[in-house]
Design a protein around this motif. Structure first.
Motif, PDB file in Angstrom:
ATOM      1  N   VAL A 129     -53.420  66.014 -40.850  1.00 46.14           N
ATOM      2  CA  VAL A 129     -52.877  67.217 -42.173  1.00 46.14           C
ATOM      3  C   VAL A 129     -53.253  66.842 -43.678  1.00 46.14           C
ATOM      4  N   THR A 130     -54.107  65.545 -43.967  1.00 40.58           N
ATOM      5  CA  THR A 130     -55.215  65.377 -44.705  1.00 40.58           C
ATOM      6  C   THR A 130     -56.176  66.475 -44.809  1.00 40.58           C
ATOM      7  N   ALA A 131     -56.894  66.449 -43.254  1.00 38.92           N
ATOM      8  CA  ALA A 131     -58.145  67.058 -43.683  1.00 38.92           C
ATOM      9  C   ALA A 131     -57.325  69.067 -43.547  1.00 38.92           C
ATOM     10  N   ALA A 132     -56.684  68.457 -43.324  1.00 44.46           N
ATOM     11  CA  ALA A 132     -55.959  70.748 -43.620  1.00 44.46           C
ATOM     12  C   ALA A 132     -55.763  70.693 -44.719  1.00 44.46           C
ATOM     13  N   LEU A 133     -54.955  70.001 -45.365  1.00 44.93           N
ATOM     14  CA  LEU A 133     -54.703  70.056 -46.747  1.00 44.93           C
ATOM     15  C   LEU A 133     -56.111  69.922 -47.919  1.00 44.93           C
ATOM     16  N   LEU A 134     -57.232  69.533 -47.315  1.00 48.66           N
ATOM     17  CA  LEU A 134     -58.778  69.365 -48.050  1.00 48.66           C
ATOM     18  C   LEU A 134     -59.004  70.888 -47.938  1.00 48.66           C
ATOM     19  N   ALA A 135     -58.551  71.692 -47.055  1.00 59.69           N
ATOM     20  CA  ALA A 135     -59.287  72.723 -46.720  1.00 59.69           C
ATOM     21  C   ALA A 135     -58.168  73.632 -47.352  1.00 59.69           C
ATOM     22  N   ALA A 136     -57.237  73.325 -47.600  1.00 58.59           N
ATOM     23  CA  ALA A 136     -55.514  74.340 -47.820  1.00 58.59           C
ATOM     24  C   ALA A 136     -56.589  75.810 -48.854  1.00 58.59           C
ATOM     25  N   PRO A 137     -55.988  77.295 -49.153  1.00 60.57           N
ATOM     26  CA  PRO A 137     -56.267  77.071 -50.531  1.00 60.57           C
ATOM     27  C   PRO A 137     -54.965  77.647 -51.624  1.00 60.57           C
ATOM     28  N   ASP A 138     -53.926  76.618 -51.104  1.00 59.98           N
ATOM     29  CA  ASP A 138     -52.796  77.262 -52.752  1.00 59.98           C
ATOM     30  C   ASP A 138     -52.603  75.334 -51.875  1.00 59.98           C
ATOM     31  N   ARG A 139     -52.958  74.213 -52.132  1.00 59.49           N
ATOM     32  CA  ARG A 139     -52.715  72.815 -51.797  1.00 59.49           C
ATOM     33  C   ARG A 139     -51.530  71.938 -52.384  1.00 59.49           C
ATOM     34  N   PRO A 140     -50.702  72.739 -53.265  1.00 60.93           N
ATOM     35  CA  PRO A 140     -49.862  72.656 -53.782  1.00 60.93           C
ATOM     36  C   PRO A 140     -48.043  72.809 -53.160  1.00 60.93           C
ATOM     37  N   HIS A 141     -48.789  74.044 -52.032  1.00 59.50           N
ATOM     38  CA  HIS A 141     -46.874  74.037 -51.068  1.00 59.50           C
ATOM     39  C   HIS A 141     -47.982  73.985 -49.856  1.00 59.50           C
ATOM     40  N   ALA A 142     -49.223  73.608 -49.771  1.00 64.97           N
ATOM     41  CA  ALA A 142     -49.114  73.597 -48.101  1.00 64.97           C
ATOM     42  C   ALA A 142     -48.561  71.787 -47.886  1.00 64.97           C
ATOM     43  N   PHE A 143     -48.829  70.848 -49.249  1.00 66.87           N
ATOM     44  CA  PHE A 143     -48.303  69.993 -49.371  1.00 66.87           C
ATOM     45  C   PHE A 143     -47.031  69.703 -49.524  1.00 66.87           C
ATOM     46  N   THR A 144     -46.213  70.633 -49.824  1.00 70.16           N
ATOM     47  CA  THR A 144     -44.517  70.079 -49.943  1.00 70.16           C
ATOM     48  C   THR A 144     -44.992  70.794 -48.970  1.00 70.16           C
ATOM     49  N   GLN A 145     -45.052  71.834 -48.032  1.00 74.94           N
ATOM     50  CA  GLN A 145     -44.685  72.210 -46.799  1.00 74.94           C
ATOM     51  C   GLN A 145     -45.147  70.483 -45.884  1.00 74.94           C
ATOM     52  N   ALA A 146     -45.534  70.157 -45.833  1.00 72.74           N
ATOM     53  CA  ALA A 146     -45.878  69.041 -45.292  1.00 72.74           C
ATOM     54  C   ALA A 146     -45.142  67.912 -45.005  1.00 72.74           C
ATOM     55  N   TRP A 147     -44.715  67.599 -46.271  1.00 74.05           N
ATOM     56  CA  TRP A 147     -44.309  66.362 -46.991  1.00 74.05           C
ATOM     57  C   TRP A 147     -42.774  67.265 -46.323  1.00 74.05           C
ATOM     58  N   THR A 148     -41.680  67.853 -46.293  1.00 72.76           N
ATOM     59  CA  THR A 148     -40.992  68.675 -45.813  1.00 72.76           C
ATOM     60  C   THR A 148     -40.385  68.277 -44.544  1.00 72.76           C
ATOM     61  N   GLN A 149     -41.522  69.009 -44.176  1.00 69.05           N
ATOM     62  CA  GLN A 149     -41.572  68.663 -42.401  1.00 69.05           C
ATOM     63  C   GLN A 149     -41.088  67.454 -42.110  1.00 69.05           C
ATOM     64  N   ARG A 150     -42.405  66.253 -42.620  1.00 75.89           N
ATOM     65  CA  ARG A 150     -42.888  65.074 -41.502  1.00 75.89           C
ATOM     66  C   ARG A 150     -41.055  64.889 -42.546  1.00 75.89           C
ATOM     67  N   GLU A 151     -40.459  64.278 -44.164  1.00 74.35           N
ATOM     68  CA  GLU A 151     -39.057  63.887 -43.852  1.00 74.35           C
ATOM     69  C   GLU A 151     -38.134  64.421 -42.973  1.00 74.35           C
ATOM     70  N   ALA A 152     -38.151  65.713 -42.579  1.00 80.48           N
ATOM     71  CA  ALA A 152     -37.363  66.849 -41.316  1.00 80.48           C
ATOM     72  C   ALA A 152     -37.198  65.531 -40.005  1.00 80.48           C
ATOM     73  N   ALA A 153     -38.974  65.089 -39.764  1.00 85.21           N
ATOM     74  CA  ALA A 153     -38.730  64.634 -38.711  1.00 85.21           C
ATOM     75  C   ALA A 153     -38.059  63.066 -39.069  1.00 85.21           C
ATOM     76  N   LEU A 154     -38.834  62.694 -39.887  1.00 93.03           N
ATOM     77  CA  LEU A 154     -38.307  61.413 -40.039  1.00 93.03           C
ATOM     78  C   LEU A 154     -36.968  61.091 -39.860  1.00 93.03           C
ATOM     79  N   LYS A 155     -35.926  61.959 -40.962  1.00 91.05           N
ATOM     80  CA  LYS A 155     -34.571  61.697 -41.173  1.00 91.05           C
ATOM     81  C   LYS A 155     -33.997  62.467 -39.345  1.00 91.05           C
ATOM     82  N   CYS A 156     -34.550  63.476 -38.806  1.00 88.07           N
ATOM     83  CA  CYS A 156     -33.800  63.358 -37.560  1.00 88.07           C
ATOM     84  C   CYS A 156     -33.753  62.258 -36.507  1.00 88.07           C
ATOM     85  N   HIS A 157     -34.826  61.606 -36.960  1.00 88.14           N
ATOM     86  CA  HIS A 157     -35.505  60.007 -35.704  1.00 88.14           C
ATOM     87  C   HIS A 157     -34.347  59.036 -36.527  1.00 88.14           C
TER      88      HIS A 157
END
Length: 193
Positions: A129-157
């Motif tokens: 994810v860190t490597a993908a964020l380095l190349a993301a054209p809209d990093r704040p949007h991509a970071f927020t997407q990645a963060w919410t995805q990870r948090e949701a997975a953690l909550k599910c488990h």
């Protein structure tokens, strides 16, 4: 399913998609100190209302209990059900997500530029994810997407945020939220496990 539309609440009874639905409320806050507690009470009442509408039961039959470190539990007229629910809050908004067939985790967040995003991504989101964020054209949007995805997975488990270890089994689904700049995900357990 790649995306789940989130319904503003109050409104008509949500129509579950594959047993999943989510509602969003705008919280009414009197003081910043009481914001989180008020949002918790408001989203839990809205969640009970929406779930009662979906199940076509009186709201008095639906209750939500929780203990620190464990996902909320849905009780229907007393007995615990298999319905999963998860809550998330950010600013003036609160989300409740439901899986009529089992566990679910949910997270939402306003898009923002995190100054130390690279260290946070490396420590909590992993190297890919860190490597993908380095190349993301809209990093704040991509970071927020990645963060919410990870948090949701953690909550599910039923896991708390911790340094990166590995991906968690299950399926992440993006949320289509009715508020500009607000992003989120749900995560449901792997139905084949």
């Amino acid at each position: 399913m790649n995306t789940l539309a989130v319904q503003p609440w109050p409104g008509p009874a949500p129509a579950p998609q594959d047993g999943l639905f989510a509602i969003l409320i705008r919280t009414t806050v009197r003081s910043p100190d009481a914001q989180r507690d008020a949002a918790r009470r408001q989203i839990r009442l809205a969640a009970r209302e929406a779930l009662a509408a979906v199940l076509r039961r009186p709201i008095a039959d639906v209750s939500i209990t929780s203990m620190p470190g464990a996902p909320p539990r849905i009780l229907l007229a007393g007995p615990e059900s298999l319905i999963g629910c998860s809550f998330s809050h950010d600013g003036d908004y609160a989300l409740a997500a439901f899986n009529l067939q089992g566990p679910i985790g949910a997270d939402l967040m306003h898009v923002q530029d995190i100054p130390d995003w690279q260290a946070v991504a490396r420590d909590y989101l992993g190297p890919a994810v860190t490597a993908a964020l380095l190349a993301a054209p809209d990093r704040p949007h991509a970071f927020t997407q990645a963060w919410t995805q990870r948090e949701a997975a953690l909550k599910c488990h039923a896991q708390q945020i911790s340094e990166w270890q590995s991906d968690l089994p299950g399926q992440s689904i993006s949320l289509a939220l009715p508020v500009a700049g607000l992003l989120g995900h749900i995560h449901i357990g792997d139905r084949s496990a």
